[in-house]
Structure formats: structure tokens, C-alpha cells
Motif scaffolding. Structure first.
Motif, PDB file in Angstrom:
ATOM      1  N   VAL A 158       0.598  -1.457   0.299  1.00  0.00           N
ATOM      2  CA  VAL A 158      -0.041  -0.088   0.216  1.00  0.00           C
ATOM      3  C   VAL A 158       0.696   0.707   0.266  1.00  0.00           C
ATOM      4  CG1 VAL A 158      -1.796   1.311   1.616  1.00  0.00           C
ATOM      5  CG2 VAL A 158      -2.036  -0.997   0.780  1.00  0.00           C
ATOM      6  N   VAL A 159       2.239   0.808   0.073  1.00  0.00           N
ATOM      7  CA  VAL A 159       2.883   2.206   0.973  1.00  0.00           C
ATOM      8  C   VAL A 159       3.636   2.238  -0.376  1.00  0.00           C
ATOM      9  CG1 VAL A 159       4.901   3.437   1.537  1.00  0.00           C
ATOM     10  CG2 VAL A 159       3.049   1.890   3.386  1.00  0.00           C
ATOM     11  N   ALA A 160       3.781   1.298  -0.904  1.00  0.00           N
ATOM     12  CA  ALA A 160       4.352   1.514  -1.880  1.00  0.00           C
ATOM     13  C   ALA A 160       3.910   1.830  -3.637  1.00  0.00           C
ATOM     14  CB  ALA A 160       5.406  -0.304  -2.664  1.00  0.00           C
ATOM     15  N   GLY A 163       2.815   5.558  -3.418  1.00  0.00           N
ATOM     16  CA  GLY A 163       4.143   6.465  -3.293  1.00  0.00           C
ATOM     17  C   GLY A 163       3.920   6.504  -4.973  1.00  0.00           C
ATOM     18  N   TYR A 164       3.589   5.400  -6.153  1.00  0.00           N
ATOM     19  CA  TYR A 164       3.187   5.201  -7.434  1.00  0.00           C
ATOM     20  C   TYR A 164       2.031   5.880  -7.517  1.00  0.00           C
ATOM     21  CZ  TYR A 164       2.811   3.478 -11.806  1.00  0.00           C
ATOM     22  OH  TYR A 164       2.435   3.999 -13.517  1.00  0.00           O
ATOM     23  N   LEU A 171       1.661  13.797  -9.717  1.00  0.00           N
ATOM     24  CA  LEU A 171       2.411  14.640  -9.862  1.00  0.00           C
ATOM     25  C   LEU A 171       3.348  14.314 -11.709  1.00  0.00           C
ATOM     26  CD1 LEU A 171       3.598  15.330  -6.033  1.00  0.00           C
ATOM     27  CD2 LEU A 171       1.402  16.706  -7.841  1.00  0.00           C
ATOM     28  N   VAL A 172       4.330  13.706 -11.294  1.00  0.00           N
ATOM     29  CA  VAL A 172       5.403  13.540 -12.308  1.00  0.00           C
ATOM     30  C   VAL A 172       4.877  13.330 -13.682  1.00  0.00           C
ATOM     31  CG1 VAL A 172       7.890  12.621 -12.466  1.00  0.00           C
ATOM     32  CG2 VAL A 172       7.100  12.215 -10.793  1.00  0.00           C
ATOM     33  N   SER A 183       3.902   6.400 -18.409  1.00  0.00           N
ATOM     34  CA  SER A 183       3.037   6.632 -17.021  1.00  0.00           C
ATOM     35  C   SER A 183       1.632   5.984 -17.913  1.00  0.00           C
ATOM     36  CB  SER A 183       1.971   8.078 -17.007  1.00  0.00           C
ATOM     37  OG  SER A 183       0.847   8.235 -16.806  1.00  0.00           O
ATOM     38  N   VAL A 184       1.327   5.265 -17.044  1.00  0.00           N
ATOM     39  CA  VAL A 184      -0.141   4.797 -17.303  1.00  0.00           C
ATOM     40  C   VAL A 184      -0.844   5.204 -17.915  1.00  0.00           C
ATOM     41  CG1 VAL A 184      -2.290   2.054 -16.609  1.00  0.00           C
ATOM     42  CG2 VAL A 184       0.789   2.410 -16.493  1.00  0.00           C
TER      43      VAL A 184
END
Length: 238
Positions: A158-160, A163-164, A171-172, A183-184
């Protein structure tokens, strides 16, 4: 696909507290669409922001994260996966069944609200509602497979995944041109662009690149998840 595994997966997914979040995300998208429709002079011009950036760029990956990790990560964490692995079932059946549930849930809770929100915002203008729905379908499939892999591969899925989803996709992926190729969301937008009227949707990735990448991510993530699950079985036997 195994019907028993699918039934247990659906029951576990909807029975946890995450089931509330699964309803909050589509409700939020619909609420924003209704507010935009009632307050904006030209709500159809907000389709790219509401359906593209908010829907596909933020809410879809979060929803897919909750679903993709929820179908298996909790079972691994609490050890109940052992009972499932003890059954004489091929590991790829378990993974593909859970992926099927995850994809179906993501489609139901993301694609359907996207279609409704699109119709609320712009009706049938330029085919935007259908286009963004199609983009949500294909991106949702890739996200589901990717987050299912995270659920098998790490205890911090969940954390990873957050972040993604929040850093890379929201953002990115939205604001850094060079990173959009990976980017999907942009791959989904490329599919949407091919369906909508010309010039209605912008995407930085060509359709001939986006479609193969969507397929590669979905297939590779599924295969790696099956291999990883097999590794868990071996570890338990040693």
C-alpha cells in the motif's frame, strides 16, 4: 479461473473497511462532476481536468491500489493465504482469478462512474464520455495487475503503491513531459484520444506505443505475481 477462489476474494474485498473507500472514490468523482455541471459556464471544458487528471490520474490508481492489493495482500499478511496454497490449485489459477476480480471491481467502480460523470459534464459531445471510459478500462486493467504484483511482492504494498500513484502518476506523470512515456495514465489517455473527436483529448504517448506497453505491464505483472506466489509456497515448505 476458480469460482470458489473468486467468491472468497469478493467476500474478503467487500467485507473489509476498504470496502467503504471503494464507494467513496467513485462518489467523489460523480460529486465533482455534478458541481462542475451546476456551477461552470462551460462544464464540458472541464472534462480533461475532472475525467483526465482527477479521474484517471488520481482516483483510478488509488482505487486500483485498494482493490489490487486488497484481493491478496491481506491474506499474505495475516497468514490465511496458507490455507489457499494448501489446495491442489495451480498458482497461476489463483493469481488470474484474483486479477479477474480486481479488474472487474475496478471497471465497475471506476469505468462506470467515469461514463456517468462524462455524460453529466459534456453529454455526448465529441465522444468524450465514451473515450475517457475506454481509457479508464485499459488503464484500470494495467493498474490492477501492477498492484496485484505489489501485493504479492512486498508487505509494504500500500505504501509503495501510494507513492507510485500519488507521486509518479499524479505529479510526475502530469507535469514532467519526459516521464509521461512511462505513465499508465498517459497510456490510457492515448487510447481515449484515439476514440474521441480529433483534438478533444491530449496525450503525449502515441497509440502504437501505449497499447503494447499496456499489454506488457499487464501480462508481465501477472506472470511475475504467479512466480512470486509460487516462491511463497516453496518458502513455506522449507
Amino acid at each position: 479461473m476458480n469460482v470458489t477462489v473468486a467468491r472468497l476474494t469478493v467476500r474478503g474485498l467487500l467485507g473489509r473497511r476498504s470496502g467503504i473507500l471503494l464507494l467513496v472514490v467513485p462518489a467523489l468523482l460523480l460529486l465533482v462532476a455534478v458541481i462542475a455541471r451546476l456551477t461552470a459556464d462551460t462544464p464540458e471544458d472541464l472534462a480533461a481536468t475532472v475525467l483526465g487528471r482527477l479521474g484517471m490520474g488520481t482516483l483510478l490508481p488509488i482505487l486500483a491500489l485498494v482493490v489490487g492489493t486488497g484481493v491478496i495482500a491481506t491474506e499474505i499478511e495475516d497468514g490465511s493465504i496458507v490455507y489457499l496454497l494448501a489446495k491442489p490449485l495451480p498458482r497461476h489459477w489463483i493469481i488470474t482469478t484474483k486479477l479477474t476480480v480486481a479488474v472487474a471491481a475496478t471497471w465497475l467502480l471506476a469505468a462506470v462512474p467515469t461514463l456517468i460523470a462524462g455524460l453529466v459534464l459534456c453529454g455526448t459531445r465529441d465522444g468524450l464520455a465514451v473515450a475517457y471510459t475506454a481509457g479508464t478500462l485499459v488503464a484500470g486493467t494495467a493498474y490492477s495487475a501492477l498492484f496485484l504484483l505489489l501485493g504479492v511482492a512486498t508487505r509494504h504494498a500500500v505504501v509503495a503503491g501510494l507513492g507510485y500513484a500519488l507521486v509518479w502518476e499524479s505529479l510526475v506523470g502530469n507535469f514532467v513531459p519526459g516521464a509521461r512515456t512511462l505513465s499508465v495514465q498517459q497510456w490510457g489517455l492515448s487510447v481515449a484520444k484515439s476514440i474521441a473527436a480529433r483534438g478533444s483529448i491530449e496525450a503525449d504517448v502515441a497509440l502504437t506505443v501505449a497499447v503494447p506497453l499496456l499489454v506488457v505491464v499487464a501480462v508481465a505483472s501477472t506472470l511475475l505475481a504467479a512466480v512470486r506466489l509460487g516462491g511463497l509456497t516453496l518458502a513455506g515448505e522449507e
